[in-house]
Design a protein around this motif. Structure first.
Motif, PDB file in Angstrom:
ATOM      1  N   TYR A  33      26.781  20.461 -10.147  1.00  0.00           N
ATOM      2  CA  TYR A  33      27.120  20.956  -8.807  1.00  0.00           C
ATOM      3  C   TYR A  33      25.859  21.492  -8.154  1.00  0.00           C
ATOM      4  O   TYR A  33      25.230  22.415  -8.677  1.00  0.00           O
ATOM      5  CB  TYR A  33      28.188  22.058  -8.894  1.00  0.00           C
ATOM      6  CG  TYR A  33      29.482  21.536  -9.464  1.00  0.00           C
ATOM      7  CD1 TYR A  33      30.418  20.914  -8.641  1.00  0.00           C
ATOM      8  CD2 TYR A  33      29.757  21.653 -10.824  1.00  0.00           C
ATOM      9  CE1 TYR A  33      31.604  20.412  -9.166  1.00  0.00           C
ATOM     10  CE2 TYR A  33      30.936  21.149 -11.361  1.00  0.00           C
ATOM     11  CZ  TYR A  33      31.858  20.534 -10.524  1.00  0.00           C
ATOM     12  OH  TYR A  33      33.015  20.041 -11.047  1.00  0.00           O
ATOM     13  N   GLN A  36      22.570  22.100  -2.274  1.00  0.00           N
ATOM     14  CA  GLN A  36      22.069  21.332  -1.130  1.00  0.00           C
ATOM     15  C   GLN A  36      22.969  20.106  -0.883  1.00  0.00           C
ATOM     16  O   GLN A  36      23.765  19.727  -1.742  1.00  0.00           O
ATOM     17  CB  GLN A  36      20.653  20.842  -1.412  1.00  0.00           C
ATOM     18  CG  GLN A  36      19.660  21.969  -1.718  1.00  0.00           C
ATOM     19  CD  GLN A  36      18.288  21.403  -2.049  1.00  0.00           C
ATOM     20  OE1 GLN A  36      17.462  21.230  -1.175  1.00  0.00           O
ATOM     21  NE2 GLN A  36      18.049  21.107  -3.329  1.00  0.00           N
ATOM     22  N   ARG A 101       7.127  15.493  -7.084  1.00  0.00           N
ATOM     23  CA  ARG A 101       8.389  16.081  -7.556  1.00  0.00           C
ATOM     24  C   ARG A 101       9.584  15.205  -7.213  1.00  0.00           C
ATOM     25  O   ARG A 101      10.510  15.067  -8.011  1.00  0.00           O
ATOM     26  CB  ARG A 101       8.588  17.471  -6.948  1.00  0.00           C
ATOM     27  CG  ARG A 101       7.795  18.543  -7.637  1.00  0.00           C
ATOM     28  CD  ARG A 101       7.995  19.871  -6.960  1.00  0.00           C
ATOM     29  NE  ARG A 101       7.156  20.883  -7.573  1.00  0.00           N
ATOM     30  CZ  ARG A 101       7.570  21.844  -8.380  1.00  0.00           C
ATOM     31  NH1 ARG A 101       8.844  21.952  -8.666  1.00  0.00           N
ATOM     32  NH2 ARG A 101       6.733  22.719  -8.891  1.00  0.00           N
ATOM     33  N   VAL A 125      27.500  27.450  -6.021  1.00  0.00           N
ATOM     34  CA  VAL A 125      28.086  28.236  -7.113  1.00  0.00           C
ATOM     35  C   VAL A 125      27.820  29.715  -6.847  1.00  0.00           C
ATOM     36  O   VAL A 125      26.702  30.090  -6.476  1.00  0.00           O
ATOM     37  CB  VAL A 125      27.446  27.800  -8.457  1.00  0.00           C
ATOM     38  CG1 VAL A 125      27.902  28.720  -9.585  1.00  0.00           C
ATOM     39  CG2 VAL A 125      27.793  26.344  -8.763  1.00  0.00           C
ATOM     40  N   ASP A 151      20.418  27.304 -11.927  1.00  0.00           N
ATOM     41  CA  ASP A 151      20.426  27.474 -10.475  1.00  0.00           C
ATOM     42  C   ASP A 151      19.233  28.289  -9.975  1.00  0.00           C
ATOM     43  O   ASP A 151      19.326  28.963  -8.959  1.00  0.00           O
ATOM     44  CB  ASP A 151      21.765  28.072 -10.009  1.00  0.00           C
ATOM     45  CG  ASP A 151      22.213  29.280 -10.803  1.00  0.00           C
ATOM     46  OD1 ASP A 151      21.677  29.501 -11.910  1.00  0.00           O
ATOM     47  OD2 ASP A 151      23.089  30.022 -10.329  1.00  0.00           O
ATOM     48  N   GLY A 152      18.121  28.191 -10.704  1.00  0.00           N
ATOM     49  CA  GLY A 152      16.858  28.686 -10.174  1.00  0.00           C
ATOM     50  C   GLY A 152      16.671  30.195 -10.237  1.00  0.00           C
ATOM     51  O   GLY A 152      17.466  30.924 -10.828  1.00  0.00           O
ATOM     52  N   ARG A 176       1.517  25.051  -0.508  1.00  0.00           N
ATOM     53  CA  ARG A 176       1.443  23.762  -1.221  1.00  0.00           C
ATOM     54  C   ARG A 176       1.683  22.620  -0.254  1.00  0.00           C
ATOM     55  O   ARG A 176       2.588  22.697   0.578  1.00  0.00           O
ATOM     56  CB  ARG A 176       2.512  23.703  -2.309  1.00  0.00           C
ATOM     57  CG  ARG A 176       2.202  24.550  -3.504  1.00  0.00           C
ATOM     58  CD  ARG A 176       3.296  24.413  -4.539  1.00  0.00           C
ATOM     59  NE  ARG A 176       4.559  25.034  -4.136  1.00  0.00           N
ATOM     60  CZ  ARG A 176       5.707  24.868  -4.768  1.00  0.00           C
ATOM     61  NH1 ARG A 176       5.767  24.096  -5.833  1.00  0.00           N
ATOM     62  NH2 ARG A 176       6.799  25.472  -4.355  1.00  0.00           N
ATOM     63  N   LEU A 276      19.497  28.412 -18.258  1.00  0.00           N
ATOM     64  CA  LEU A 276      18.176  27.938 -18.684  1.00  0.00           C
ATOM     65  C   LEU A 276      17.345  27.580 -17.467  1.00  0.00           C
ATOM     66  O   LEU A 276      17.817  27.618 -16.332  1.00  0.00           O
ATOM     67  CB  LEU A 276      18.290  26.766 -19.666  1.00  0.00           C
ATOM     68  CG  LEU A 276      18.868  25.435 -19.206  1.00  0.00           C
ATOM     69  CD1 LEU A 276      17.793  24.526 -18.615  1.00  0.00           C
ATOM     70  CD2 LEU A 276      19.504  24.706 -20.389  1.00  0.00           C
ATOM     71  N   ASP A 278      14.421  28.150 -14.630  1.00  0.00           N
ATOM     72  CA  ASP A 278      13.983  29.342 -13.900  1.00  0.00           C
ATOM     73  C   ASP A 278      15.060  30.425 -13.875  1.00  0.00           C
ATOM     74  O   ASP A 278      14.757  31.603 -13.740  1.00  0.00           O
ATOM     75  CB  ASP A 278      13.588  28.966 -12.470  1.00  0.00           C
ATOM     76  CG  ASP A 278      12.178  28.374 -12.408  1.00  0.00           C
ATOM     77  OD1 ASP A 278      11.551  28.203 -13.480  1.00  0.00           O
ATOM     78  OD2 ASP A 278      11.710  28.082 -11.294  1.00  0.00           O
ATOM     79  N   PRO A 285       3.086  29.537 -12.112  1.00  0.00           N
ATOM     80  CA  PRO A 285       2.723  28.155 -12.454  1.00  0.00           C
ATOM     81  C   PRO A 285       1.339  27.993 -13.071  1.00  0.00           C
ATOM     82  O   PRO A 285       0.837  26.875 -13.135  1.00  0.00           O
ATOM     83  CB  PRO A 285       2.790  27.451 -11.101  1.00  0.00           C
ATOM     84  CG  PRO A 285       2.559  28.504 -10.097  1.00  0.00           C
ATOM     85  CD  PRO A 285       3.049  29.785 -10.661  1.00  0.00           C
ATOM     86  N   GLY A 290       6.496  25.688 -16.096  1.00  0.00           N
ATOM     87  CA  GLY A 290       7.861  26.121 -15.758  1.00  0.00           C
ATOM     88  C   GLY A 290       8.850  24.967 -15.800  1.00  0.00           C
ATOM     89  O   GLY A 290       9.929  25.064 -16.392  1.00  0.00           O
ATOM     90  N   ALA A 294      11.756  24.061 -18.573  1.00  0.00           N
ATOM     91  CA  ALA A 294      13.155  23.894 -18.148  1.00  0.00           C
ATOM     92  C   ALA A 294      13.741  22.614 -18.757  1.00  0.00           C
ATOM     93  O   ALA A 294      14.835  22.620 -19.331  1.00  0.00           O
ATOM     94  CB  ALA A 294      13.241  23.849 -16.618  1.00  0.00           C
TER      95      ALA A 294
END
Ligand SMILES: Cc1cc2nc3c(=O)[nH]c(=O)nc-3n(C[C@H](O)[C@H](O)[C@H](O)COP(=O)(O)OP(=O)(O)OC[C@H]3O[C@@H](n4cnc5c(N)ncnc54)[C@H](O)[C@@H]3O)c2cc1C
Length: 392
Positions: A33, A36, A101, A125, A151-152, A176, A276, A278, A285, A290, A294
């Motif tokens: 889920y 975005q 990415r 969520v 979920d970060g 960035r 799990l 982030d 970084p 990171g 993950a």
């Protein structure tokens, strides 16, 4: 036939999708889920070290993830005069690849699709329960044998389960961006290098990601208002890094600014719910780990659950997973934070510190411990160096 175990995952980022593939491969019924309205990677390029690359191979996502990507052979740091502080070859048997990415996430999404993973987008969520439930902003609730929060950094799953013990944001942050590459951008003698340039507390990191694009990271403390402006002050950055003026000139109109987070959880699970990536163990970084961690933790989770036939055994398997994997993650977090401290040293001291540290085999072993680790679930893959020999 035994009933398929069911997992519901909050978050369709790198960690969530890697976990989904790994569980799907092991016969789980998996739904992701994502908040975005589509799976979308935040940020530009990403460094993936040997450990993360092995995980991608084990997940069957490697070829698509690294197609056309840049495989560098040197990591170089330069001082405020443009002189080399340290130029370290990346050992031939340890890959470091930088990719876009979006390409990496698409590769994981495709692998997930092949293993029957369902992805539901526009689903926010707001929490989870130890009974294996995910709760949604629209009032819906789903229950599974296992609910996983990937979920970060602002994880609602972590908060709702009462697992958070730390969420700290660093003083330093980064602009960035990706710019189009042009012939002659990187002098010939610098081909195959990742180049980190320092000047005071500002840093300019040059990372080719494929033949056509270069990922740039411009880092500085958050209170350096002039340098962190998202309409990049090209004159200011060019004055600090004159050798790279031609790249700085090509930066687009608006660039995103972000600080880094460090998160720690009391435990990584509660009953039939786990966290799990982030959400559980974010790190700055500086070691480029990171995302690797993950994905690595997601694969390891699936291995820890591989022998579970009865859902009642899940909580114990989750505890065993954490006990096995957490020391490496925490080591990596600690050393990534330590490396970040060199940004705040005066130039001369930084140069001496980096040289002394990186020429010390013990320090180097700590810095590269995660990159050199053998991720759980990848033991069947030959070391990279041996593969070349087998292929001959
Ligand atoms: C500047 C910078 C540079 C970095 N460079 C590197 C690098 O070179 N190499 C490396 O390995 N790592 C790097 N990282 C770290 C890496 O980006 C993260 O560790 C990695 O993305 C973590 O993956 P994740 O899946 O846990 O979280 P995320 O990638 O943050 O994914 C979380 C997902 O969950 C979704 N989500 C969030 N909240 C909800 C909710 N309530 N409901 C449903 N969905 C939700 C998000 O939309 C997102 O899709 C860097 C980080 C930063 C900030």
């Amino acid at each position: 036939m035994a009933k398929k175990l069911k997992a519901v995952i909050a978050g369709g980022g790198l960690g969530g999708m890697a976990t989904a593939v790994a569980l799907g491969m092991r016969g789980w019924d998996v739904t992701v889920y994502e908040r975005q309205n589509a799976l979308r990677a935040a940020g530009s390029g990403i460094y993936i070290w040997e450990n993360g690359l092995r995980v991608l191979e084990a997940l069957g996502a490697y070829d698509a993830a690294v197609e056309g990507a840049f495989h560098g052979h040197y990591f170089e740091q330069r001082d405020n005069r443009g002189e080399i502080i340290e130029s370290a070859p990346i050992p031939a048997d340890k890959r470091l690849i930088t990719v876009k990415r979006s390409q990496l996430l698409a590769a994981l999404a495709e692998a997930a699709r092949k293993h029957g993973v369902r992805v539901e987008t526009s689903m926010e969520v707001i929490g989870a329960t130890p009974r294996g439930e995910l709760l949604f902003a629209n009032g819906q609730r789903v229950r599974a044998d296992l609910a996983i929060g990937v979920d970060g950094i602002w994880s609602r799953v972590r908060l709702s389960l009462g697992l958070e013990i730390l969420h700290e944001q660093t003083v330093e942050g980064a602009l960035r961006t990706v710019i189009p590459a042009q012939p002659g951008d990187i002098p010939e003698q610098d081909g195959g290098k990742y180049i980190e340039n320092w000047n005071g507390k500002r840093r300019f990191l040059i990372t080719p990601i494929n033949d056509d694009e270069i990922y740039l990271a411009l880092t500085c403390p958050g209170n350096d208002e002039a340098a962190r402006a998202t309409t990049v002050d090209k004159a200011l950055w060019s004055a600090d890094f004159p050798a790279w003026r031609h790249l700085i000139e090509r930066i687009g109109a608006e660039v995103s600014w972000g600080v880094y987070s460090v998160t720690k959880a009391r435990t990584w699970s509660s009953g039939h719910a786990a966290i799990l990536g982030d959400a559980a163990h974010a790190q700055p970084p500086n070691l480029g780990q990171g995302g690797g961690m993950a994905m690595q933790m997601g694969l390891a989770l699936s291995v820890a659950l591989a022998d579970v036939r009865d859902a009642r055994d899940i909580p114990a398997a989750l505890e065993a997973w954490e006990a096995a994997e957490r020391p490496l993650v925490e080591h990596c977090q600690k050393w990534s934070c330590l490396y970040g401290e060199v940004a705040f040293l005066p130039d001369e001291v930084r140069t001496r510190t980096i040289r002394a540290a990186m020429s010390d085999p013990w320090v180097s072993a700590q810095v590269f411990r995660a990159a050199n680790s053998l991720p759980t679930g990848t033991e069947h893959l030959l070391p990279w160096s041996e593969r070349a020999r087998v292929a001959v």
